[in-house]
Design an enzyme around this catalytic site. Structure first.
Site, PDB file in Angstrom:
ATOM      1  N   CYS A  69       0.804  -1.225   0.000  1.00 41.06           N
ATOM      2  CA  CYS A  69       0.000   0.000   0.000  1.00 41.06           C
ATOM      3  C   CYS A  69       0.830   1.264   0.000  1.00 41.06           C
ATOM      4  CB  CYS A  69      -0.954  -0.003   1.187  1.00 41.06           C
ATOM      5  SG  CYS A  69      -0.117   0.103   2.799  1.00 41.06           S
ATOM      6  N   HIS A 109      -1.446   1.490   6.963  1.00 40.89           N
ATOM      7  CA  HIS A 109      -2.088   1.493   5.643  1.00 40.89           C
ATOM      8  C   HIS A 109      -2.073   2.901   5.074  1.00 40.89           C
ATOM      9  CE1 HIS A 109      -4.396   0.010   2.323  1.00 40.89           C
ATOM     10  NE2 HIS A 109      -5.303   0.968   2.491  1.00 40.89           N
ATOM     11  N   ASP A 124      -8.416   3.744  -3.372  1.00 38.48           N
ATOM     12  CA  ASP A 124      -7.445   2.791  -2.851  1.00 38.48           C
ATOM     13  C   ASP A 124      -7.108   1.749  -3.905  1.00 38.48           C
ATOM     14  OD1 ASP A 124      -5.895   1.011  -1.338  1.00 38.48           O
ATOM     15  OD2 ASP A 124      -7.080   1.358   0.478  1.00 38.48           O
TER      16      ASP A 124
END
Length: 258
Positions: A69, A109, A124
């Site tokens: 991420c 994250h 995302d």
């Protein structure tokens, strides 16, 4: 057009002359998910490097690797800025369904908030196979894509003020928590991304420093590869194969280009 802009378009198969608008973000997110795998090989192979705009570009767009991420979402973030969007990086905490609580190792994250016509959305492309594939508004409205249903609930938690919830297609019958995030704490420095990488690479409770994990969406589902198994979802049907090291290398090349 910058090198990053041109290389990103080439990697995901988007023409250089195509203007990116809010209405075409769905397509952008889908192409990105199909082209760039979520994978932790740099972590498990102990070959991480300092995170920066340049290092992310070299890893994902020049060497054609994937990432986690803190690499995938910054890559998309830089591309969005290049194309005139009002975007910011933020940090969140992923929910552990095995124990029923959020991870306690920190805000590991990295994801994106984008503002368009006075409305804020979550984007995302770095959450494994749990990708919304669409901008998700912070209003609580449910968005649907070929990967499932997604919504954001305003809820004060220990780690933020909003919670992403999801109901993955073919997998979930009820809503479940993805992660919580703080909409007010923007990432303003690349050192924060390096802090995330350090936790992911070194912390004993990190889920990504024990063994290889590669996953990617496909046109008809998704594929996931570990050092012991290969799982495919095709049109809602799952098949799982036990593998050895030689098969791992072959499948990594065949399905992920790695």
């Amino acid at each position: 057009m910058s090198e990053l802009n041109a290389l990103f378009r080439k990697r995901i198969g988007m023409p250089e002359n195509e203007t990116i608008t809010f209405d075409t973000l769905d397509r952008l997110l889908d192409l990105t998910a199909l082209a760039i795998p979520f994978e932790n090989l740099c972590v498990t192979d102990e070959r991480t490097s300092v995170i920066s705009r340049q290092s992310i570009m070299e890893k994902i767009l020049i060497r054609n690797e994937g990432g986690l991420c803190y690499e995938l979402n910054p890559m998309l973030y830089f591309f969005l800025l290049e194309n005139g969007f009002d975007a910011h990086l933020i940090r969140g905490v992923v929910y552990r369904h095995d124990v029923g609580e959020y991870y306690t190792i920190g805000r590991t994250h990295a994801t994106i908030l984008l503002t368009h016509e006075g409305q804020t959305y979550l984007l995302d492309t770095g959450f494994g196979s749990n990708l919304p594939l669409k901008p998700v508004p912070l209003t609580g409205e449910t968005v649907s894509s070929r990967n499932g249903e997604f919504r954001i609930k305003k809820e004060q938690t220990e780690y933020g003020d909003y919670v992403l919830e999801m109901k993955l297609r073919h997998k979930d019958t009820d809503w479940r928590i993805g992660y919580t995030f703080d909409s007010q704490k923007l990432v303003t420095d690349e050192t924060e991304l390096n802090e995330i990488q350090t936790i992911i690479a070194d912390h004993e409770q990190s889920p990504f420093n024990k063994s290889p994990l590669l996953t990617q969406l496909t046109e008809r589902g998704n594929v996931t590869l570990t050092n012991s198994s290969f799982t495919q979802w095709v049109d809602g049907v799952m098949t799982k194969e036990t593998i050895d090291e030689e098969r791992f290398k072959k499948l990594a090349k065949q399905h992920f280009g790695l």
